[in-house]
Design a protein around this motif. Sequence first.
Motif, PDB file in Angstrom:
ATOM      1  N   SER A 104       0.835  -1.205   0.000  1.00 33.28           N
ATOM      2  CA  SER A 104       0.000   0.000   0.000  1.00 33.28           C
ATOM      3  C   SER A 104       0.866   1.250   0.000  1.00 33.28           C
ATOM      4  CB  SER A 104      -0.936   0.015   1.208  1.00 33.28           C
ATOM      5  OG  SER A 104      -0.227   0.274   2.403  1.00 33.28           O
ATOM      6  N   ALA A 105       0.310   2.299  -0.590  1.00 31.91           N
ATOM      7  CA  ALA A 105       0.917   3.627  -0.598  1.00 31.91           C
ATOM      8  C   ALA A 105      -0.183   4.619  -0.237  1.00 31.91           C
ATOM      9  CB  ALA A 105       1.522   3.937  -1.963  1.00 31.91           C
ATOM     10  N   THR A 106       0.146   5.900  -0.274  1.00 32.73           N
ATOM     11  CA  THR A 106      -0.835   6.931   0.012  1.00 32.73           C
ATOM     12  C   THR A 106      -1.007   7.815  -1.212  1.00 32.73           C
ATOM     13  OG1 THR A 106      -0.273   6.960   2.370  1.00 32.73           O
ATOM     14  CG2 THR A 106      -1.424   8.887   1.486  1.00 32.73           C
ATOM     15  N   ASP A 107      -2.219   7.881  -1.733  1.00 29.40           N
ATOM     16  CA  ASP A 107      -2.524   8.774  -2.842  1.00 29.40           C
ATOM     17  C   ASP A 107      -2.589  10.190  -2.278  1.00 29.40           C
ATOM     18  OD1 ASP A 107      -3.949  10.406  -4.754  1.00 29.40           O
ATOM     19  OD2 ASP A 107      -4.623   8.562  -5.734  1.00 29.40           O
ATOM     20  N   LEU A 108      -1.599  11.009  -2.620  1.00 19.25           N
ATOM     21  CA  LEU A 108      -1.492  12.336  -2.027  1.00 19.25           C
ATOM     22  C   LEU A 108      -2.517  13.308  -2.584  1.00 19.25           C
ATOM     23  CD1 LEU A 108       2.408  12.615  -1.926  1.00 19.25           C
ATOM     24  CD2 LEU A 108       0.846  11.944  -0.087  1.00 19.25           C
ATOM     25  N   ASP A 109      -3.012  13.077  -3.797  1.00 25.75           N
ATOM     26  CA  ASP A 109      -4.075  13.926  -4.351  1.00 25.75           C
ATOM     27  C   ASP A 109      -5.390  13.676  -3.622  1.00 25.75           C
ATOM     28  OD1 ASP A 109      -2.545  15.192  -6.326  1.00 25.75           O
ATOM     29  OD2 ASP A 109      -2.840  13.539  -7.725  1.00 25.75           O
ATOM     30  N   LEU A 110      -5.683  12.391  -3.373  1.00 25.85           N
ATOM     31  CA  LEU A 110      -6.968  12.027  -2.781  1.00 25.85           C
ATOM     32  C   LEU A 110      -6.892  11.905  -1.260  1.00 25.85           C
ATOM     33  CD1 LEU A 110      -8.120   9.306  -5.339  1.00 25.85           C
ATOM     34  CD2 LEU A 110      -8.537  11.784  -5.381  1.00 25.85           C
ATOM     35  N   GLY A 111      -5.669  11.873  -0.727  1.00 27.51           N
ATOM     36  CA  GLY A 111      -5.507  11.794   0.716  1.00 27.51           C
ATOM     37  C   GLY A 111      -6.030  10.504   1.307  1.00 27.51           C
ATOM     38  N   ARG A 112      -5.761   9.382   0.633  1.00 25.86           N
ATOM     39  CA  ARG A 112      -6.234   8.112   1.159  1.00 25.86           C
ATOM     40  C   ARG A 112      -5.340   6.969   0.705  1.00 25.86           C
ATOM     41  NH1 ARG A 112     -11.866   7.728  -2.270  1.00 25.86           N
ATOM     42  NH2 ARG A 112     -11.067   6.776  -4.176  1.00 25.86           N
ATOM     43  N   GLN A 113      -5.574   5.824   1.330  1.00 25.42           N
ATOM     44  CA  GLN A 113      -4.758   4.653   1.058  1.00 25.42           C
ATOM     45  C   GLN A 113      -5.014   4.092  -0.338  1.00 25.42           C
ATOM     46  OE1 GLN A 113      -5.657   0.830   3.131  1.00 25.42           O
ATOM     47  NE2 GLN A 113      -3.618   1.102   4.018  1.00 25.42           N
ATOM     48  N   LYS A 114      -3.948   3.611  -0.958  1.00 25.04           N
ATOM     49  CA  LYS A 114      -4.029   2.931  -2.236  1.00 25.04           C
ATOM     50  C   LYS A 114      -3.284   1.612  -2.090  1.00 25.04           C
ATOM     51  CE  LYS A 114      -4.483   2.291  -6.754  1.00 25.04           C
ATOM     52  NZ  LYS A 114      -5.799   2.156  -7.411  1.00 25.04           N
ATOM     53  N   PHE A 115      -3.914   0.502  -2.473  1.00 30.30           N
ATOM     54  CA  PHE A 115      -3.220  -0.771  -2.404  1.00 30.30           C
ATOM     55  C   PHE A 115      -3.236  -1.461  -3.757  1.00 30.30           C
ATOM     56  CE2 PHE A 115      -7.610  -1.812  -1.370  1.00 30.30           C
ATOM     57  CZ  PHE A 115      -7.843  -2.986  -2.078  1.00 30.30           C
ATOM     58  N   TRP A 116      -2.185  -2.220  -4.000  1.00 33.47           N
ATOM     59  CA  TRP A 116      -2.053  -2.984  -5.234  1.00 33.47           C
ATOM     60  C   TRP A 116      -1.834  -4.448  -4.887  1.00 33.47           C
ATOM     61  CZ3 TRP A 116       1.106   1.526  -4.822  1.00 33.47           C
ATOM     62  CH2 TRP A 116       0.704   2.594  -5.628  1.00 33.47           C
ATOM     63  N   GLU A 117      -2.426  -5.321  -5.692  1.00 27.59           N
ATOM     64  CA  GLU A 117      -2.143  -6.755  -5.582  1.00 27.59           C
ATOM     65  C   GLU A 117      -0.952  -7.012  -6.486  1.00 27.59           C
ATOM     66  OE1 GLU A 117      -1.283  -9.932  -5.304  1.00 27.59           O
ATOM     67  OE2 GLU A 117      -2.776 -10.695  -6.698  1.00 27.59           O
ATOM     68  N   LEU A 118       0.218  -6.999  -5.884  1.00 24.67           N
ATOM     69  CA  LEU A 118       1.458  -7.005  -6.644  1.00 24.67           C
ATOM     70  C   LEU A 118       1.721  -8.352  -7.319  1.00 24.67           C
ATOM     71  CD1 LEU A 118       3.172  -4.464  -6.834  1.00 24.67           C
ATOM     72  CD2 LEU A 118       4.847  -5.537  -5.345  1.00 24.67           C
ATOM     73  N   GLY A 119       1.142  -9.420  -6.780  1.00 25.51           N
ATOM     74  CA  GLY A 119       1.295 -10.709  -7.437  1.00 25.51           C
ATOM     75  C   GLY A 119       0.653 -10.706  -8.810  1.00 25.51           C
ATOM     76  N   ALA A 120      -0.571 -10.184  -8.879  1.00 28.09           N
ATOM     77  CA  ALA A 120      -1.253 -10.078 -10.172  1.00 28.09           C
ATOM     78  C   ALA A 120      -0.513  -9.131 -11.099  1.00 28.09           C
ATOM     79  CB  ALA A 120      -2.695  -9.612  -9.965  1.00 28.09           C
ATOM     80  N   GLU A 121       0.024  -8.034 -10.541  1.00 33.26           N
ATOM     81  CA  GLU A 121       0.807  -7.100 -11.350  1.00 33.26           C
ATOM     82  C   GLU A 121       2.037  -7.807 -11.921  1.00 33.26           C
ATOM     83  OE1 GLU A 121       0.255  -3.971 -12.211  1.00 33.26           O
ATOM     84  OE2 GLU A 121      -1.484  -3.475 -10.969  1.00 33.26           O
ATOM     85  N   ALA A 122       2.665  -8.657 -11.126  1.00 37.37           N
ATOM     86  CA  ALA A 122       3.850  -9.384 -11.586  1.00 37.37           C
ATOM     87  C   ALA A 122       3.503 -10.336 -12.727  1.00 37.37           C
ATOM     88  CB  ALA A 122       4.478 -10.155 -10.427  1.00 37.37           C
ATOM     89  N   GLU A 123       2.321 -10.951 -12.652  1.00 33.83           N
ATOM     90  CA  GLU A 123       1.905 -11.859 -13.724  1.00 33.83           C
ATOM     91  C   GLU A 123       1.813 -11.137 -15.062  1.00 33.83           C
ATOM     92  OE1 GLU A 123      -0.998 -15.240 -12.690  1.00 33.83           O
ATOM     93  OE2 GLU A 123      -1.580 -13.628 -11.313  1.00 33.83           O
ATOM     94  N   GLY A 124       1.467  -9.860 -15.019  1.00 32.22           N
ATOM     95  CA  GLY A 124       1.327  -9.102 -16.259  1.00 32.22           C
ATOM     96  C   GLY A 124       2.561  -8.317 -16.641  1.00 32.22           C
ATOM     97  N   ALA A 125       3.658  -8.483 -15.878  1.00 31.66           N
ATOM     98  CA  ALA A 125       4.883  -7.718 -16.141  1.00 31.66           C
ATOM     99  C   ALA A 125       5.697  -8.379 -17.239  1.00 31.66           C
ATOM    100  CB  ALA A 125       5.698  -7.583 -14.860  1.00 31.66           C
ATOM    101  N   ASP A 126       5.189  -8.283 -18.476  1.00 33.72           N
ATOM    102  CA  ASP A 126       5.829  -8.949 -19.610  1.00 33.72           C
ATOM    103  C   ASP A 126       6.575  -7.983 -20.524  1.00 33.72           C
ATOM    104  OD1 ASP A 126       3.621  -7.607 -20.515  1.00 33.72           O
ATOM    105  OD2 ASP A 126       2.645  -9.352 -21.432  1.00 33.72           O
ATOM    106  N   SER A 127       6.811  -6.765 -20.030  1.00 37.24           N
ATOM    107  CA  SER A 127       7.537  -5.767 -20.817  1.00 37.24           C
ATOM    108  C   SER A 127       8.288  -4.856 -19.862  1.00 37.24           C
ATOM    109  CB  SER A 127       6.558  -4.935 -21.659  1.00 37.24           C
ATOM    110  OG  SER A 127       5.748  -4.126 -20.817  1.00 37.24           O
TER     111      SER A 127
END
Length: 431
Positions: free
Chosen positions: A213-236
Amino acid sequence: MTNRSTTAFPPAGPLRRSIRLLSHSAAVGVLLLAAGCSSSARPEQTEAELVAHAAADAEESRVVFERSVGRMLERVERRASETGSAPTIDLLAISGGGDWGAFGAGFLVGWGKVADPAQRRPDFDAVTGVSTGALLAPFAYLSTDEAAQHVETFYRNPQKDWVRDRGMFFFLPSNPSFAEIPGLERDIRATIDQRFIQQMAGEARKGKLLIVSATDLDLGRQKFWELGAEAEGADSPDRVDRVQRMLLSSAAIPAVFPPIQIEDSIYGDGGVTANVFLRLDPRDPKGFIQRWKAAYPGRPFPKVRYWVIVNNQFTHVPKTVQPRWPSVVAPSLETAVRSATIAEIRWLASEANYVNAVFGTDIDVRVVGIPSDWRPPVEGSFQRETMVSLADLGRKLGADPASWQLLASGERARSAAGSAPIVPVPTEPKR
């Protein structure tokens, strides 16, 4: 990496020097003058545009959350089919702590050396990380001794150019931060490279979850990513860069480290919004508890073990504070984040106790942190002596199952049936 004032980077180095410099009126005058001349490199969005962005972001988070819960349900069902019995679900959360993340790195190594297989570092079903914990999380996610030793070596060998001042006028508002992190970014990208991300993708295909998770500074709230799924699509190369930027954004200490832009949003340290990222949400119809009950009515709920590694101390180190704002800022922020971290852990334990009592589940919550009597051997941040000391301490405590404090358990809830469970404040482990 969350300021240990915000739990990661102590006000030594750039932040402390900035506080000292800005306490002089001449510096304040320069700062105010420069503020009138500075300009933003990002186009301004209207409130309506930001509201629309917030709605789209909320919908994206909902989709990611529901998909992640679905993946976990499928993983549990598959494991049950393979073994013929209900599996134990192991969930790990690693907090922020900056250079004190060396404790968590050493702990992962020591945990893998526990003699009792039931207490040894498990093959986690889900791993979450915030700030420095986000940098540790991918290695814990691989669940191998080699990965744990790899990240520990990283934390034991800080380089002098990991954090670098911007020079005499580092405090000018036209700068994105007080400091630069050329060496830290270089080494993170070199360590979590395309080959490593492919290993992450392999674990994701097993149904395991990796969330940062990170903090979206524009919206002032938490942002989370499912990094495993992101890794599956990291083909470039672009997709690999996206995964790396997500990790860097979680560790971007506000004002001290540069913020990270991903697409049209700008992100800072995840510890600003939550220094520990684990939830139970027993009443949420889209959460794991309610979806399990709907999918498998009458079937016993699997045993769940929540493990929380806090790269910080649970008690404040007493020190006389002078009535001057530079002296007041650091302990105030440290206390605020420490209190929020403890509150998050207690809330998770309270939810577990509630679910155990109401639904008869068997959910444990265990936590470990840095003992309150430990002190840095040298002044300053990202000092090799300090990080080696923490890694050694982590190894020692990780190898001892008694280091964990049990805050919630199904057995405890059943023995205390009819009375409200009391969730203790997390304390430091035995040395």
